[in-house]
Scaffold this motif. Structure first.
Motif, PDB file in Angstrom:
ATOM      1  N   ALA B 148       0.831  -1.199   0.000  1.00 36.89           N
ATOM      2  CA  ALA B 148       0.000   0.000   0.000  1.00 36.89           C
ATOM      3  C   ALA B 148       0.867   1.251   0.000  1.00 36.89           C
ATOM      4  N   VAL B 149       1.924   1.241   0.829  1.00 39.56           N
ATOM      5  CA  VAL B 149       2.782   2.418   0.916  1.00 39.56           C
ATOM      6  C   VAL B 149       3.484   2.678  -0.414  1.00 39.56           C
ATOM      7  N   SER B 150       4.017   1.616  -1.047  1.00 38.93           N
ATOM      8  CA  SER B 150       4.756   1.835  -2.295  1.00 38.93           C
ATOM      9  C   SER B 150       3.829   2.355  -3.390  1.00 38.93           C
ATOM     10  N   LEU B 151       2.598   1.854  -3.449  1.00 38.84           N
ATOM     11  CA  LEU B 151       1.656   2.331  -4.469  1.00 38.84           C
ATOM     12  C   LEU B 151       1.280   3.788  -4.210  1.00 38.84           C
ATOM     13  N   ALA B 152       1.053   4.112  -2.938  1.00 39.70           N
ATOM     14  CA  ALA B 152       0.666   5.476  -2.599  1.00 39.70           C
ATOM     15  C   ALA B 152       1.802   6.452  -2.904  1.00 39.70           C
ATOM     16  N   VAL B 153       3.036   6.019  -2.623  1.00 37.07           N
ATOM     17  CA  VAL B 153       4.188   6.884  -2.902  1.00 37.07           C
ATOM     18  C   VAL B 153       4.308   7.118  -4.398  1.00 37.07           C
ATOM     19  N   LYS B 154       4.124   6.065  -5.165  1.00 32.74           N
ATOM     20  CA  LYS B 154       4.221   6.215  -6.620  1.00 32.74           C
ATOM     21  C   LYS B 154       3.148   7.165  -7.138  1.00 32.74           C
ATOM     22  N   ALA B 155       1.919   7.027  -6.615  1.00 39.48           N
ATOM     23  CA  ALA B 155       0.832   7.905  -7.040  1.00 39.48           C
ATOM     24  C   ALA B 155       1.131   9.356  -6.657  1.00 39.48           C
ATOM     25  N   ALA B 156       1.674   9.554  -5.445  1.00 40.92           N
ATOM     26  CA  ALA B 156       1.969  10.913  -4.991  1.00 40.92           C
ATOM     27  C   ALA B 156       3.073  11.539  -5.837  1.00 40.92           C
ATOM     28  N   LEU B 157       4.092  10.741  -6.193  1.00 39.09           N
ATOM     29  CA  LEU B 157       5.177  11.277  -7.028  1.00 39.09           C
ATOM     30  C   LEU B 157       4.667  11.589  -8.429  1.00 39.09           C
ATOM     31  N   TRP B 158       3.717  10.785  -8.902  1.00 38.59           N
ATOM     32  CA  TRP B 158       3.117  11.026 -10.222  1.00 38.59           C
ATOM     33  C   TRP B 158       2.396  12.365 -10.220  1.00 38.59           C
ATOM     34  N   ASN B 159       1.802  12.662  -9.075  1.00 37.71           N
ATOM     35  CA  ASN B 159       1.017  13.873  -8.923  1.00 37.71           C
ATOM     36  C   ASN B 159       1.903  15.102  -8.664  1.00 37.71           C
ATOM     37  N   THR B 160       3.177  14.859  -8.324  1.00 38.02           N
ATOM     38  CA  THR B 160       4.045  15.956  -7.908  1.00 38.02           C
ATOM     39  C   THR B 160       4.451  16.846  -9.089  1.00 38.02           C
ATOM     40  N   ARG B 161       4.426  18.136  -8.857  1.00 41.93           N
ATOM     41  CA  ARG B 161       4.878  19.100  -9.864  1.00 41.93           C
ATOM     42  C   ARG B 161       6.045  19.885  -9.284  1.00 41.93           C
ATOM     43  N   VAL B 162       7.172  19.810  -9.965  1.00 39.73           N
ATOM     44  CA  VAL B 162       8.350  20.553  -9.513  1.00 39.73           C
ATOM     45  C   VAL B 162       8.271  21.969 -10.090  1.00 39.73           C
ATOM     46  N   PRO B 163       8.453  22.998  -9.262  1.00 43.21           N
ATOM     47  CA  PRO B 163       8.370  24.366  -9.775  1.00 43.21           C
ATOM     48  C   PRO B 163       9.363  24.595 -10.907  1.00 43.21           C
ATOM     49  N   GLY B 164       8.963  25.374 -11.885  1.00 41.79           N
ATOM     50  CA  GLY B 164       9.835  25.651 -13.022  1.00 41.79           C
ATOM     51  C   GLY B 164      10.890  26.684 -12.658  1.00 41.79           C
ATOM     52  N   VAL B 165      12.127  26.430 -13.076  1.00 39.63           N
ATOM     53  CA  VAL B 165      13.211  27.384 -12.799  1.00 39.63           C
ATOM     54  C   VAL B 165      13.400  28.246 -14.034  1.00 39.63           C
ATOM     55  N   LYS B 166      13.244  29.568 -13.858  1.00 36.88           N
ATOM     56  CA  LYS B 166      13.367  30.461 -15.031  1.00 36.88           C
ATOM     57  C   LYS B 166      14.827  30.682 -15.385  1.00 36.88           C
ATOM     58  N   SER B 167      15.637  30.957 -14.355  1.00 38.63           N
ATOM     59  CA  SER B 167      17.051  31.167 -14.642  1.00 38.63           C
ATOM     60  C   SER B 167      17.850  30.877 -13.381  1.00 38.63           C
ATOM     61  N   VAL B 168      19.073  30.468 -13.585  1.00 38.96           N
ATOM     62  CA  VAL B 168      19.943  30.257 -12.440  1.00 38.96           C
ATOM     63  C   VAL B 168      21.337  30.756 -12.811  1.00 38.96           C
ATOM     64  N   GLY B 169      21.897  31.554 -11.952  1.00 34.91           N
ATOM     65  CA  GLY B 169      23.213  32.104 -12.251  1.00 34.91           C
ATOM     66  C   GLY B 169      24.058  32.137 -10.999  1.00 34.91           C
ATOM     67  N   ILE B 170      25.335  32.342 -11.184  1.00 37.57           N
ATOM     68  CA  ILE B 170      26.217  32.383 -10.020  1.00 37.57           C
ATOM     69  C   ILE B 170      26.912  33.737  -9.980  1.00 37.57           C
ATOM     70  N   ASP B 171      26.856  34.347  -8.807  1.00 35.71           N
ATOM     71  CA  ASP B 171      27.434  35.680  -8.648  1.00 35.71           C
ATOM     72  C   ASP B 171      28.374  35.613  -7.456  1.00 35.71           C
ATOM     73  N   GLY B 172      29.657  35.511  -7.737  1.00 35.42           N
ATOM     74  CA  GLY B 172      30.606  35.327  -6.643  1.00 35.42           C
ATOM     75  C   GLY B 172      30.338  33.999  -5.960  1.00 35.42           C
ATOM     76  N   LYS B 173      29.966  34.052  -4.682  1.00 38.52           N
ATOM     77  CA  LYS B 173      29.667  32.809  -3.983  1.00 38.52           C
ATOM     78  C   LYS B 173      28.170  32.528  -3.928  1.00 38.52           C
ATOM     79  N   ASN B 174      27.374  33.546  -4.294  1.00 39.90           N
ATOM     80  CA  ASN B 174      25.926  33.378  -4.167  1.00 39.90           C
ATOM     81  C   ASN B 174      25.321  32.799  -5.438  1.00 39.90           C
ATOM     82  N   VAL B 175      24.378  31.906  -5.236  1.00 35.24           N
ATOM     83  CA  VAL B 175      23.660  31.363  -6.374  1.00 35.24           C
ATOM     84  C   VAL B 175      22.344  32.113  -6.471  1.00 35.24           C
ATOM     85  N   GLU B 176      22.094  32.650  -7.637  1.00 35.46           N
ATOM     86  CA  GLU B 176      20.833  33.372  -7.816  1.00 35.46           C
ATOM     87  C   GLU B 176      19.859  32.474  -8.542  1.00 35.46           C
ATOM     88  N   LEU B 177      18.778  32.212  -7.867  1.00 37.04           N
ATOM     89  CA  LEU B 177      17.801  31.267  -8.393  1.00 37.04           C
ATOM     90  C   LEU B 177      16.522  32.038  -8.660  1.00 37.04           C
TER      91      LEU B 177
END
Lengths: 287, 283
Positions: B148-177
């Motif tokens: 039951a747990v493995s099926l539920a996890v698979k269904a939840a991951l199927w439903n998961t939406r990862v936020p879209g990243v518009k741009s990512v850059g590096i400025d010195g030591k800071n990462v700008e996301l």
């Protein structure tokens, strides 16, 4: 993960220096996995187990203890007298086994913490499951037997070494058992297999590689199998596999591993007999 | 649950006749219900009910730094919570062993990159990655938790939406996301390889799948097989007990076969689920 504040810990956020050294690429390492003459880096054949050294009665405080060396892997296992199950209110018909599998902080390339991490907890559970069917648990209802395994040096196949040693320690402690229990480990990567992998080989076997051709979703079969056997009853008391294995791979590997466990069982038997003879002689001298 | 000898014999005879106490055959599953996208604060969620077993899974996503030894991989962590609502045994720290057992077996099963490709969760090599936190809540235990747990996890991951990243850059030591603000600008996860676990129980001389709580009490050994696209990713023992080598191989075969059918059924169900309707004016 909770951290024990009473211990002086090394600074957090440190990294192993090995990451900054120039290392061979993964493909390069895999090529050395098994060379053209069918030999492994340490000169063994694919189906060859490393040499084993066994000693019993190494911890004086424990009821039974065993020390095992498999190549460079070194494990101490101690077994203590049965005691009442802590925080238990209802009657348990079968006795319990409590297993604790621990890597010493200095045993691996990366330093381990004093507290058990999730990998060690998982290995404790596998060890417990494997040993449970070897012990006559109905002989000590409502009691638990504590088994502690400590890895002093990790060079692969630690869990199988710990299970084998725990079997001997249990026997020496006089815990009633059905049979001798022995375990062996098996690694598989892309059509080549190795018995009793070293930690280097274990690392190679636990990575899933993509098939060379362009189809993106094809992966090469790989994995690690740990099997523990009760020899005279021909029963599998523990089976754990990890990776990406086809059913046929598991099927084919089974014979190799069970043969290895049978070989180890012979060694275990010899050691147990030696211990009995020693005990008898000592008693005779006392009289 | 405790059973007397007569009840155990009854179940055992039923399995021998291929007619289990609830009328199923040995290779049959009980009916299940799955709901997806039911928790608004989670990035993906699913609830699965398999007879009396009830599991709720929610996925949260956070930005993290990758492990130094795996700079180009994201992270995936499983947390299991055994609610005391399920059984009084879970009160206090009672369910802890079961919880670590389940979460460790899940991380074992998802470790192979065939099962789940963590490289897709990388935002910037060595600097930033997505971390998926999968929280599993056991609301009711009616046997067969792993499946039951493995099926539920698979269904939840199927439903998961990862936020879209518009741009990512590096400025010195800071990462700008720069993450997209638009709700619909997000990426679904590839879960075609996510493993499905099947518990195979040996009762008497035969192996059955999907044991009920009563049948679990009668079994002499249980094997949990995690299968991803026809290949075995993890095998572990569900309970104490030993098996003959031939039984072991037979039950592995049975597990793989059943898991493949189960996976097809789950994917069909998920794909036929009504699409998510957008509410409000943001689209």
């Amino acid at each position: 993960m909770p951290v024990d504040n009473r211990r002086i810990t090394v600074p957090e956020n440190t990294t192993c220096y090995n990451l900054f050294t120039k290392s061979k690429s993964f493909k390069n390492r895999c090529e050395h996995f098994i060379n053209t003459s069918g030999k492994r880096p340490d000169g063994r054949k694919a189906e060859e187990h490393r040499k084993i050294f066994l000693q019993m009665n190494v911890v004086t405080q424990a009821k039974g203890s065993a020390y095992i060396e498999v190549g460079k892997t070194k494990v101490i296992v101690s077994v203590f007298d049965p005691r009442g199950i802590p925080n238990n209110s209802d009657y348990k018909q079968n006795g319990e086994l409590y297993c604790e599998f621990k890597y010493a902080p200095f045993s691996c390339t990366k330093r381990r913490l004093h507290q058990q991490d999730s990998e060690e907890k998982q290995k404790s559970l596998i060890m417990k499951r494997s040993l449970e069917s070897a012990v006559c648990r109905h002989e000590f209802p409502n009691f638990q037997v504590d088994i502690y395994a400590l890895v002093l040096e990790n060079d692969g196949s630690t869990l199988s070494a710990a299970i084998t040693a725990a079997g001997i320690a249990l026997a020496q402690a006089g815990i009633p058992m059905y049979d001798i229990i022995t375990a062996a480990e098996f690694g598989y990567q892309d059509g080549t297999y190795v018995l009793d992998p070293t930690s280097q080989e274990e690392r190679i076997c636990s990575v899933t590689m993509q098939e060379n051709n362009d189809s993106a979703n094809e992966f090469k079969p790989q994995g690690i199998i740990i099997l523990s056997m009760l020899l005279t009853h021909q029963q599998v008391s523990g089976f754990h596999a990890n990776g990406n294995l086809r059913l046929s791979d598991v099927n084919n590997s089974f014979d190799v591993i069970s043969r290895a466990t049978a070989d180890i069982a012979n060694l275990v038997k010899k050691n147990l007999v030696k211990q009995v003879i020693k005990n008898v002689q000592e008693n005779a001298i006392k009289k | 649950m405790s059973l007397c000898e007569a009840e155990k014999t009854f179940i055992l005879h039923g399995v021998e006749e291929n007619f289990r106490i609830d009328g199923r055959e040995r290779e049959d599953y009980r009916p299940m219900e799955v709901e997806i996208g039911i928790i608004s604060h989670a990035f993906g969620s699913a609830r699965l009910r398999l007879a009396n077993t009830d599991v709720l899974v929610a996925v949260k996503i956070e930005v993290d730094t990758p492990y130094p030894e795996k700079p180009s991989q994201g992270k995936l962590d499983f947390f299991v919570d055994c609610s005391a609502n399920a059984t009084p045994d879970f009160e206090g720290r009672g369910g802890e062993d079961l919880a670590t057992g389940i979460s460790n077996s899940l991380s074992d099963a998802y470790r192979s990159s065939k099962a789940f490709d963590l490289k897709k969760l990388c935002i910037m090599k060595g600097q930033k990655c997505w971390k998926l936190l999968v929280d599993i809540l056991l609301l009711e235990c009616g046997g067969n938790l792993y499946d039951a747990v493995s099926l539920a996890v698979k269904a939840a991951l199927w439903n998961t939406r990862v936020p879209g990243v518009k741009s990512v850059g590096i400025d010195g030591k800071n990462v700008e996301l720069n993450v997209s603000e638009r709700l619909n600008d997000c990426v679904p996860l590839d879960v075609s390889g996510a493993p499905v676990m099947v518990t195979v129980c040996k009762i008497g001389e035969y192996c059955v799948v999907d044991p009920s709580a009563a049948e679990e009490k009668c079994s002499s050994a249980a094997l949990v097989v995690a299968v991803s696209q026809g290949n075995i990713t993890t095998v572990l023992q569900g309970s104490a007990g030993s098996l003959h080598p031939t039984t072991l191989m037979d039950s592995l075969g049975l597990g793989v076969e059943v898991a493949n059918q189960l996976n097809i059924a789950l994917m069909e169900t998920l794909q036929s689920a009504p699409p998510h309707f957008d509410v409000g004016f943001l689209k």
